[in-house]
Design an enzyme around this catalytic site. Structure first.
Site, PDB file in Angstrom:
ATOM      1  N   ALA A 109      22.039  29.719  74.001  1.00 37.83           N
ATOM      2  CA  ALA A 109      21.460  30.545  72.948  1.00 37.83           C
ATOM      3  C   ALA A 109      21.805  31.997  73.269  1.00 37.83           C
ATOM      4  O   ALA A 109      21.823  32.399  74.444  1.00 37.83           O
ATOM      5  CB  ALA A 109      19.951  30.354  72.883  1.00 37.83           C
ATOM      6  N   ARG A 151      24.626  38.135  62.782  1.00 32.90           N
ATOM      7  CA  ARG A 151      25.104  37.162  61.798  1.00 32.90           C
ATOM      8  C   ARG A 151      23.915  36.367  61.250  1.00 32.90           C
ATOM      9  O   ARG A 151      23.113  35.852  62.010  1.00 32.90           O
ATOM     10  CB  ARG A 151      26.139  36.226  62.431  1.00 32.90           C
ATOM     11  CG  ARG A 151      27.460  36.925  62.720  1.00 32.90           C
ATOM     12  CD  ARG A 151      28.439  36.014  63.434  1.00 32.90           C
ATOM     13  NE  ARG A 151      27.999  35.701  64.783  1.00 32.90           N
ATOM     14  CZ  ARG A 151      28.656  34.889  65.612  1.00 32.90           C
ATOM     15  NH1 ARG A 151      29.760  34.294  65.223  1.00 32.90           N
ATOM     16  NH2 ARG A 151      28.196  34.661  66.827  1.00 32.90           N
ATOM     17  N   ASP A 195      42.881  35.049  72.260  1.00 26.64           N
ATOM     18  CA  ASP A 195      42.313  35.309  70.932  1.00 26.64           C
ATOM     19  C   ASP A 195      43.348  36.014  70.063  1.00 26.64           C
ATOM     20  O   ASP A 195      44.164  36.797  70.554  1.00 26.64           O
ATOM     21  CB  ASP A 195      41.044  36.174  71.053  1.00 26.64           C
ATOM     22  CG  ASP A 195      40.127  36.037  69.840  1.00 26.64           C
ATOM     23  OD1 ASP A 195      39.017  35.507  69.998  1.00 26.64           O
ATOM     24  OD2 ASP A 195      40.531  36.462  68.735  1.00 26.64           O
ATOM     25  N   CYS A 219      24.420  29.898  63.833  1.00 27.05           N
ATOM     26  CA  CYS A 219      24.451  28.425  63.942  1.00 27.05           C
ATOM     27  C   CYS A 219      23.523  27.674  63.002  1.00 27.05           C
ATOM     28  O   CYS A 219      23.948  26.737  62.340  1.00 27.05           O
ATOM     29  CB  CYS A 219      24.126  28.019  65.376  1.00 27.05           C
ATOM     30  SG  CYS A 219      25.388  28.532  66.524  1.00 27.05           S
ATOM     31  N   GLY A 279      34.918  34.655  71.550  1.00 25.61           N
ATOM     32  CA  GLY A 279      33.731  35.117  70.835  1.00 25.61           C
ATOM     33  C   GLY A 279      32.459  34.973  71.651  1.00 25.61           C
ATOM     34  O   GLY A 279      32.493  34.972  72.885  1.00 25.61           O
TER      35      GLY A 279
HETATM   36  C1  UDX Z   1      20.897  28.263  68.729  1.00 25.69           C
HETATM   37  C2  UDX Z   1      20.498  27.125  69.670  1.00 25.69           C
HETATM   38  O1  UDX Z   1      19.247  27.437  70.304  1.00 25.69           O
HETATM   39  C3  UDX Z   1      21.572  26.910  70.711  1.00 25.69           C
HETATM   40  O2  UDX Z   1      21.265  25.773  71.519  1.00 25.69           O
HETATM   41  C4  UDX Z   1      22.915  26.681  70.010  1.00 25.69           C
HETATM   42  O3  UDX Z   1      23.944  26.545  70.973  1.00 25.69           O
HETATM   43  C5  UDX Z   1      23.226  27.823  69.070  1.00 25.69           C
HETATM   44  O4  UDX Z   1      22.145  28.001  68.129  1.00 25.69           O
HETATM   45  P1  UDX Z   1      20.865  30.930  68.886  1.00 25.69           P
HETATM   46  O5  UDX Z   1      21.092  30.863  67.410  1.00 25.69           O
HETATM   47  O6  UDX Z   1      21.751  31.791  69.709  1.00 25.69           O
HETATM   48  O7  UDX Z   1      20.955  29.453  69.514  1.00 25.69           O
HETATM   49  O8  UDX Z   1      19.362  31.430  69.163  1.00 25.69           O
HETATM   50  P2  UDX Z   1      17.926  30.724  69.137  1.00 25.69           P
HETATM   51  O9  UDX Z   1      17.187  31.171  70.322  1.00 25.69           O
HETATM   52  O10 UDX Z   1      18.022  29.261  68.931  1.00 25.69           O
HETATM   53  O11 UDX Z   1      17.229  31.392  67.871  1.00 25.69           O
HETATM   54  C6  UDX Z   1      17.668  31.126  66.545  1.00 25.69           C
HETATM   55  C7  UDX Z   1      16.776  31.840  65.555  1.00 25.69           C
HETATM   56  O12 UDX Z   1      15.482  31.232  65.515  1.00 25.69           O
HETATM   57  C8  UDX Z   1      16.518  33.321  65.897  1.00 25.69           C
HETATM   58  O13 UDX Z   1      16.552  34.086  64.726  1.00 25.69           O
HETATM   59  C9  UDX Z   1      15.140  33.316  66.513  1.00 25.69           C
HETATM   60  O14 UDX Z   1      14.468  34.544  66.381  1.00 25.69           O
HETATM   61  C10 UDX Z   1      14.467  32.220  65.689  1.00 25.69           C
HETATM   62  N1  UDX Z   1      13.331  31.599  66.382  1.00 25.69           N
HETATM   63  C11 UDX Z   1      13.527  30.904  67.530  1.00 25.69           C
HETATM   64  C12 UDX Z   1      12.050  31.737  65.854  1.00 25.69           C
HETATM   65  O15 UDX Z   1      11.848  32.362  64.818  1.00 25.69           O
HETATM   66  N2  UDX Z   1      11.008  31.151  66.509  1.00 25.69           N
HETATM   67  C13 UDX Z   1      11.166  30.422  67.658  1.00 25.69           C
HETATM   68  O16 UDX Z   1      10.158  29.920  68.200  1.00 25.69           O
HETATM   69  C14 UDX Z   1      12.476  30.313  68.197  1.00 25.69           C
HETATM   70  P1  ADP Z   2      31.413  31.915  68.194  1.00 26.28           P
HETATM   71  O1  ADP Z   2      30.030  32.487  67.957  1.00 26.28           O
HETATM   72  O2  ADP Z   2      31.536  30.449  67.792  1.00 26.28           O
HETATM   73  O3  ADP Z   2      31.964  32.173  69.553  1.00 26.28           O
HETATM   74  P2  ADP Z   2      32.997  34.114  67.129  1.00 26.28           P
HETATM   75  O4  ADP Z   2      33.269  34.429  65.703  1.00 26.28           O
HETATM   76  O5  ADP Z   2      32.154  35.028  67.958  1.00 26.28           O
HETATM   77  O6  ADP Z   2      32.383  32.626  67.123  1.00 26.28           O
HETATM   78  O7  ADP Z   2      34.364  33.939  67.908  1.00 26.28           O
HETATM   79  C1  ADP Z   2      35.423  33.162  67.469  1.00 26.28           C
HETATM   80  C2  ADP Z   2      36.726  33.838  67.938  1.00 26.28           C
HETATM   81  O8  ADP Z   2      37.793  32.947  67.667  1.00 26.28           O
HETATM   82  C3  ADP Z   2      37.044  35.155  67.240  1.00 26.28           C
HETATM   83  O9  ADP Z   2      37.215  36.177  68.218  1.00 26.28           O
HETATM   84  C4  ADP Z   2      38.362  34.874  66.495  1.00 26.28           C
HETATM   85  O10 ADP Z   2      39.241  35.988  66.495  1.00 26.28           O
HETATM   86  C5  ADP Z   2      38.934  33.745  67.316  1.00 26.28           C
HETATM   87  N1  ADP Z   2      39.900  32.892  66.599  1.00 26.28           N
HETATM   88  C6  ADP Z   2      39.740  32.288  65.411  1.00 26.28           C
HETATM   89  N2  ADP Z   2      40.818  31.547  65.100  1.00 26.28           N
HETATM   90  C7  ADP Z   2      41.689  31.691  66.112  1.00 26.28           C
HETATM   91  C8  ADP Z   2      42.978  31.161  66.393  1.00 26.28           C
HETATM   92  N3  ADP Z   2      43.589  30.315  65.558  1.00 26.28           N
HETATM   93  N4  ADP Z   2      43.585  31.531  67.535  1.00 26.28           N
HETATM   94  C9  ADP Z   2      42.966  32.366  68.402  1.00 26.28           C
HETATM   95  N5  ADP Z   2      41.739  32.898  68.206  1.00 26.28           N
HETATM   96  C10 ADP Z   2      41.105  32.558  67.085  1.00 26.28           C
END
Ligand code: UDX
Ligand code: ADP
Length: 451
Positions: A166, A342, A37, A274, A14
């Protein structure tokens, strides 16, 4: 006994597993990396020129490593890769539980548990099992229990090595991480994994902790980041009420070295796979350990985020309702430079506008229309996906900017004014557009946090 990791398998291709393994393969030509996967279509895409995820720089890395020391295979073909692996990363989704104990808050570990069973069934010799996905604290206990019941006779050590990348900057974050965190109980296993990262990460950036601290640190880091966004968003509403400017306030706050300048950009709200999930998981943990005060504190961070999305949607809805009822939405991704939507604020905002009976014209730089439409609760009769910004804005009464794509910062507002409905207003949920130009063109402009 010191061991070297020469064969890596990763379960889950993923947003985390794919880029992380691509960078490990790129930086460690002596290590063979196999990503496994369940999802055959996703594996086919990783093996094609149209990768399943968009990240700047990712395609180039996959191009030079795939077929060299990186391969993507389906789980049906994965048993041999697990048997050969010295280290298996678990990088699967850990969504919020929808049923059973903790539904709506606790993380669903069923995918992780199924990986542990798969590893227990196929591993041979001594194997490191590495938590890469974000897990609730003490998830390693569950993994250890499953591995101990395996019939294959292999031995295991479990490590927690949470990923901090991120989206949108994944490759940069992986190539130059602030830190790599390895939590474990066996010093030799920790060093074996540290040796992989030492190929390109300076030793001082490799942090070692106990297992539970590593698991909790990842949840806490995301909660702290989300809390900063909610804090500045709470201030943004006060700026609008008092004619202050949130970017000016943020820059003053950021110049205090104790606060620091990053993650203070006011917005329509945070999204992504996240922050919400991890905050809910943290809240569940607090409640589980009967810590009502901390649970309420972290709930407040989520509540402000919902409130911010709702109030900005309502501003645009009120204007569009008074006029022709058409809203152009610019931006569906949860942030720029990713095709991921997401938990994107755009989902809740669009659903609120649809519930208000408005017509939507949606545009994004990377998000696929069909996938996004599945998140809309009211069907798609009132929604049109537009291939261009002009098509979305033509005839619109309100233009709502929800993602900070670079292109939206450089729009030709005079040209857009000529095609928008008479009396159209712009609602900038990211404070990204050229407000002066939009006003000069004739639009009324609302910008988050600008009084
Ligand atoms: C986050 C963490 O940053 C990362 O360390 C972790 O591994 C996964 O979660 P991500 O969700 O990919 O990463 O993006 P990030 O840059 O953190 O932004 C998250 C959300 O906050 C976004 O919607 C972004 O637009 C928003 N954001 C971020 C703000 O609105 N303002 C900011 O100043 C920073
Ligand atoms: P992330 O953002 O944490 O990487 P994603 O949803 O993008 O999460 O990716 C998770 C991946 O793990 C998906 O492609 C899904 O098909 C795969 N997955 C989930 N369960 C299993 C499993 N038991 N064996 C192999 N792949 C799996």
């Amino acid at each position: 006994m010191k061991r070297r990791v020469l064969n890596i398998a990763c379960i889950g291709a993923g947003y985390v597993g794919g880029p992380t393994m691509a960078v490990i393969a790129d930086r460690c030509p002596d290590i063979s990396v196999t990503v496994v996967d369940l999802n055959e279509a996703r594996i086919a895409a990783w093996n094609s020129d149209a990768l399943p995820i968009y990240e700047p720089g990712l395609a180039e890395i996959v191009k030079r490593t795939r077929g060299r020391n990186l391969r993507f295979i389906t789980q049906a073909e994965g048993a041999a890769a697990i048997a050969q692996a010295d280290a298996v990363f678990i990088s699967v989704n850990t969504p919020t539980k929808t049923q059973g104990e903790g539904a709506g808050k606790a993380s669903d570990l069923s995918y992780v548990e199924s990986c542990a069973r798969y590893i227990a069934d196929h591993a041979t010799g001594h194997t490191l099992v590495i938590e890469k996905s974000t897990m609730p604290v003490r998830a390693a206990d569950t993994i250890k229990r499953i591995l101990a019941n395996g019939k294959g006779g292999a031995t295991f050590h479990v490590l927690s090595n949470p990923e901090f990348l991120a989206e949108g900057t994944a490759i940069r974050d992986l190539e130059k991480p602030d830190r790599v965190l390895i939590g474990g109980e066996d010093p030799d296993s920790i060093e074996a994994l540290a040796e992989v990262y030492r190929h390109w990460v300076p030793e001082k950036a490799i942090l070692r902790t106990g297992l539970w601290s590593a698991e909790l640190s990842k949840l806490a880091a995301n909660a702290f980041l989300a809390q900063r966004v909610s804090s500045i968003n709470a201030i943004s509403a006060l700026c609008e009420a008092t004619e202050a400017d949130v970017d000016e306030v943020a820059s003053v706050l950021g110049s205090d070295s104790r606060i620091g300048p990053k993650f203070l950009k006011s917005s329509v709200g945070f999204g992504g796979s996240c922050f919400k999930k991890d905050l809910l998981s943290l809240i569940y943990l607090c409640e589980f350990y009967q810590l009502a005060g901390p649970a309420a504190y972290w709930q407040g961070v989520l509540d402000i985020n919902e409130w911010q999305k709702h109030r900005i949607a309502e501003l645009a809805a009120a204007h569009a309702r008074r006029n022709g009822g058409i809203v152009a939405i610019l931006g569906l991704a949860f942030k720029k430079d990713t095709n991921d939507f997401r938990e994107s604020p755009a989902i809740d905002v669009c659903n609120q506008l649809l519930a208000a009976g408005l017509q939507l014209r949606l545009h994004d730089e990377r998000v696929e229309a069909q996938a996004f439409s599945a998140c809309l609760t009211r069907g798609t009769k009132s929604v049109r996906f537009c291939g261009s910004i002009d098509e979305a804005v033509e005839g619109a009464d309100a233009i709502l900017v929800l993602t900070e794509w670079d292109r939206y910062a450089k729009l030709d507002w005079s040209a857009l004014f000529a095609i928008a409905a008479h009396g159209a207003s712009v609602f900038d949920g990211r404070a990204v557009i050229d407000r002066v130009a939009a006003r000069a063109a004739g639009f009324k402009v609302y910008s988050v946090g600008k009084g």
